[in-house]
Design a protein around this motif. Structure first.
Motif, PDB file in Angstrom:
ATOM      1  N   PHE A 265       0.835  -1.191   0.000  1.00  9.70           N
ATOM      2  CA  PHE A 265       0.000   0.000   0.000  1.00  9.70           C
ATOM      3  C   PHE A 265       0.875   1.248   0.000  1.00  9.70           C
ATOM      4  N   LEU A 266       0.283   2.361  -0.378  1.00 11.83           N
ATOM      5  CA  LEU A 266       0.957   3.656  -0.315  1.00 11.83           C
ATOM      6  C   LEU A 266       0.342   4.498   0.794  1.00 11.83           C
ATOM      7  N   MET A 267       1.202   5.097   1.590  1.00 14.71           N
ATOM      8  CA  MET A 267       0.771   6.069   2.599  1.00 14.71           C
ATOM      9  C   MET A 267       1.139   7.457   2.109  1.00 14.71           C
ATOM     10  N   GLU A 268       0.131   8.318   1.934  1.00 12.99           N
ATOM     11  CA  GLU A 268       0.399   9.709   1.565  1.00 12.99           C
ATOM     12  C   GLU A 268       0.562  10.482   2.865  1.00 12.99           C
ATOM     13  N   GLU A 269       1.767  10.978   3.096  1.00 13.26           N
ATOM     14  CA  GLU A 269       2.110  11.447   4.431  1.00 13.26           C
ATOM     15  C   GLU A 269       1.571  12.837   4.745  1.00 13.26           C
ATOM     16  N   ARG A 270       1.414  13.680   3.751  1.00  8.20           N
ATOM     17  CA  ARG A 270       0.951  15.050   4.018  1.00  8.20           C
ATOM     18  C   ARG A 270      -0.503  15.065   4.492  1.00  8.20           C
ATOM     19  N   THR A 271      -1.361  14.286   3.816  1.00  6.90           N
ATOM     20  CA  THR A 271      -2.777  14.247   4.181  1.00  6.90           C
ATOM     21  C   THR A 271      -3.102  13.080   5.106  1.00  6.90           C
ATOM     22  N   ARG A 272      -2.085  12.268   5.433  1.00  9.66           N
ATOM     23  CA  ARG A 272      -2.250  11.073   6.276  1.00  9.66           C
ATOM     24  C   ARG A 272      -3.329  10.152   5.707  1.00  9.66           C
ATOM     25  N   THR A 273      -3.224   9.933   4.390  1.00  7.14           N
ATOM     26  CA  THR A 273      -4.158   9.054   3.688  1.00  7.14           C
ATOM     27  C   THR A 273      -3.468   7.739   3.350  1.00  7.14           C
ATOM     28  N   LEU A 274      -4.057   6.641   3.812  1.00  6.55           N
ATOM     29  CA  LEU A 274      -3.566   5.320   3.460  1.00  6.55           C
ATOM     30  C   LEU A 274      -4.347   4.811   2.256  1.00  6.55           C
ATOM     31  N   LEU A 275      -3.636   4.646   1.135  1.00 13.27           N
ATOM     32  CA  LEU A 275      -4.242   4.072  -0.068  1.00 13.27           C
ATOM     33  C   LEU A 275      -4.227   2.563   0.138  1.00 13.27           C
ATOM     34  N   CYS A 276      -5.349   2.037   0.659  1.00  7.40           N
ATOM     35  CA  CYS A 276      -5.350   0.713   1.280  1.00  7.40           C
ATOM     36  C   CYS A 276      -5.956  -0.382   0.415  1.00  7.40           C
ATOM     37  N   GLY A 277      -6.094  -0.147  -0.882  1.00  4.95           N
ATOM     38  CA  GLY A 277      -6.459  -1.212  -1.802  1.00  4.95           C
ATOM     39  C   GLY A 277      -7.716  -1.962  -1.414  1.00  4.95           C
ATOM     40  N   ASP A 278      -7.590  -3.287  -1.299  1.00  2.00           N
ATOM     41  CA  ASP A 278      -8.746  -4.153  -1.064  1.00  2.00           C
ATOM     42  C   ASP A 278      -9.107  -4.313   0.405  1.00  2.00           C
ATOM     43  N   LEU A 279      -8.404  -3.651   1.310  1.00  2.00           N
ATOM     44  CA  LEU A 279      -8.860  -3.635   2.696  1.00  2.00           C
ATOM     45  C   LEU A 279     -10.147  -2.810   2.778  1.00  2.00           C
ATOM     46  N   PHE A 280     -11.067  -3.257   3.616  1.00  2.00           N
ATOM     47  CA  PHE A 280     -12.340  -2.555   3.837  1.00  2.00           C
ATOM     48  C   PHE A 280     -13.183  -2.459   2.563  1.00  2.00           C
ATOM     49  N   THR A 281     -13.138  -3.497   1.728  1.00  2.00           N
ATOM     50  CA  THR A 281     -13.981  -3.527   0.528  1.00  2.00           C
ATOM     51  C   THR A 281     -15.451  -3.558   0.926  1.00  2.00           C
ATOM     52  N   GLN A 282     -16.207  -2.591   0.425  1.00  2.00           N
ATOM     53  CA  GLN A 282     -17.636  -2.491   0.743  1.00  2.00           C
ATOM     54  C   GLN A 282     -18.474  -2.754  -0.507  1.00  2.00           C
ATOM     55  N   PRO A 283     -19.502  -3.571  -0.387  1.00  2.52           N
ATOM     56  CA  PRO A 283     -20.422  -3.729  -1.511  1.00  2.52           C
ATOM     57  C   PRO A 283     -21.301  -2.500  -1.660  1.00  2.52           C
ATOM     58  N   GLY A 284     -21.954  -2.392  -2.806  1.00  4.35           N
ATOM     59  CA  GLY A 284     -22.845  -1.264  -3.050  1.00  4.35           C
ATOM     60  C   GLY A 284     -22.376  -0.433  -4.223  1.00  4.35           C
ATOM     61  N   ALA A 285     -23.332   0.044  -5.026  1.00  2.00           N
ATOM     62  CA  ALA A 285     -22.991   0.757  -6.254  1.00  2.00           C
ATOM     63  C   ALA A 285     -23.020   2.265  -6.100  1.00  2.00           C
ATOM     64  N   ASN A 286     -23.676   2.773  -5.077  1.00  2.00           N
ATOM     65  CA  ASN A 286     -23.845   4.230  -4.973  1.00  2.00           C
ATOM     66  C   ASN A 286     -23.591   4.694  -3.547  1.00  2.00           C
ATOM     67  N   LEU A 287     -22.350   4.568  -3.119  1.00  2.00           N
ATOM     68  CA  LEU A 287     -21.960   4.973  -1.780  1.00  2.00           C
ATOM     69  C   LEU A 287     -21.291   6.351  -1.823  1.00  2.00           C
ATOM     70  N   PRO A 288     -21.341   7.108  -0.730  1.00  2.45           N
ATOM     71  CA  PRO A 288     -20.718   8.440  -0.736  1.00  2.45           C
ATOM     72  C   PRO A 288     -19.215   8.358  -0.945  1.00  2.45           C
ATOM     73  N   ALA A 289     -18.633   9.411  -1.496  1.00  2.23           N
ATOM     74  CA  ALA A 289     -17.191   9.418  -1.763  1.00  2.23           C
ATOM     75  C   ALA A 289     -16.395   9.279  -0.478  1.00  2.23           C
ATOM     76  N   LEU A 290     -16.834   9.945   0.586  1.00  6.77           N
ATOM     77  CA  LEU A 290     -16.123   9.946   1.862  1.00  6.77           C
ATOM     78  C   LEU A 290     -17.156   9.843   2.970  1.00  6.77           C
ATOM     79  N   THR A 291     -16.885   8.960   3.932  1.00  3.10           N
ATOM     80  CA  THR A 291     -17.842   8.761   5.018  1.00  3.10           C
ATOM     81  C   THR A 291     -17.125   8.674   6.349  1.00  3.10           C
ATOM     82  N   THR A 292     -17.856   8.970   7.415  1.00  3.49           N
ATOM     83  CA  THR A 292     -17.393   8.712   8.778  1.00  3.49           C
ATOM     84  C   THR A 292     -18.214   7.591   9.410  1.00  3.49           C
ATOM     85  N   SER A 293     -19.124   7.019   8.643  1.00  3.99           N
ATOM     86  CA  SER A 293     -19.975   5.942   9.139  1.00  3.99           C
ATOM     87  C   SER A 293     -19.211   4.619   9.161  1.00  3.99           C
TER      88      SER A 293
END
Length: 243
Positions: free
Chosen positions: A153-181
């Motif tokens: 995986f890639l960790m983007e350090e400035r925004t502390r974003t983990l580009l985590c690939g297939d971890l946390f794969t969620q089903p569904g076709a119309n989910l929000p771009a970003l969630t806290t749920s």
């Protein structure tokens, strides 16, 4: 931003500073819930695309990316491991971005990309970082987590974003771009139904290493990206997988 192709529903949203989620919903015959494919674009002096999307989605992803930057500006075409949705259109991207190169781990370069790609890859060793300008990405080897020897995986350090690939794969076709749920519940239910993790004996140590990066955004390949205590969520996933 927003929808870039009304027919497919492909859309683009900024989920962190200079980091964009490109999303295409996908309806699976016989499954009312559907699925989705995400790519992530980091806009900087040396723009990076993480995940190419499948080859047959190339025109949709290119159209979406073009709403943010000119495709020929890309310098890095990165991915977690070798699968169609991760790097299926790698050579198509290299053709439209003449100054770009594949960016991957050393194992992927050795076993696949040196042969598959039309241009030599930049192979990052475990823990090695590369500056894009304002942003810096660091490669983390995660062999067989969730699957594939070359996975990482890639960790983007400035925004502390983990580009985590297939971890946390969620089903569904119309989910929000970003969630806290909650994404752990849906992603674990989906994992248990398909069992696409390798269950490597080293999973706990790798999950802990990812948690110690202390991400605040998890950029998932399928479903919503997530904002919050990434370290806590990664440790919760580790416990769930272990149990």
């Amino acid at each position: 931003m927003g929808i870039t192709n009304p027919q497919s529903g492909t859309n683009v949203e900024e989920i962190a500073d200079g980091l964009y989620r490109i999303n295409t919903p996908f309806i699976i015959p016989g499954d009312a819930g559907g699925f989705s494919f995400n790519q992530y674009l980091i806009v900087d002096d040396e723009p990076l695309l993480f995940h190419t999307g499948p080859r047959k989605m190339f025109s949709l992803v290119r159209e979406a990316l073009s709403s943010v930057i000119a495709p020929e500006r890309l310098r890095h075409i990165a991915f977690s491991h070798v699968e169609a949705d991760e790097c299926g259109s790698l050579n198509e991207w290299l053709a439209v971005a003449p100054d770009a190169a594949p960016l991957c781990g050393t194992v992927a370069a050795m076993v696949s990309i040196n042969d598959l790609a039309d241009r030599a890859p930049v192979a990052l060793a475990d823990g090695e970082s590369i500056s894009l300008g304002r942003h810096t990405v660091r490669w983390i080897d995660t062999p067989h987590l969730p699957h594939a020897w070359e996975c990482g995986f890639l960790m983007e350090e400035r925004t502390r974003t983990l580009l985590c690939g297939d971890l946390f794969t969620q089903p569904g076709a119309n989910l929000p771009a970003l969630t806290t749920s909650d994404i752990l519940g849906p992603s674990e239910a989906f994992r248990r139904s398909m069992d696409y993790f390798s269950h490597t004996r080293n999973a706990d140590a790798m999950f802990e290493r990812l948690a110690e990066l202390d991400p605040t955004t998890l950029a998932c390949m399928h479903g919503s990206a997530w904002s919050g205590d990434g370290a806590g969520l990664l440790r919760s996933l580790a416990r769930s997988v272990r149990e």
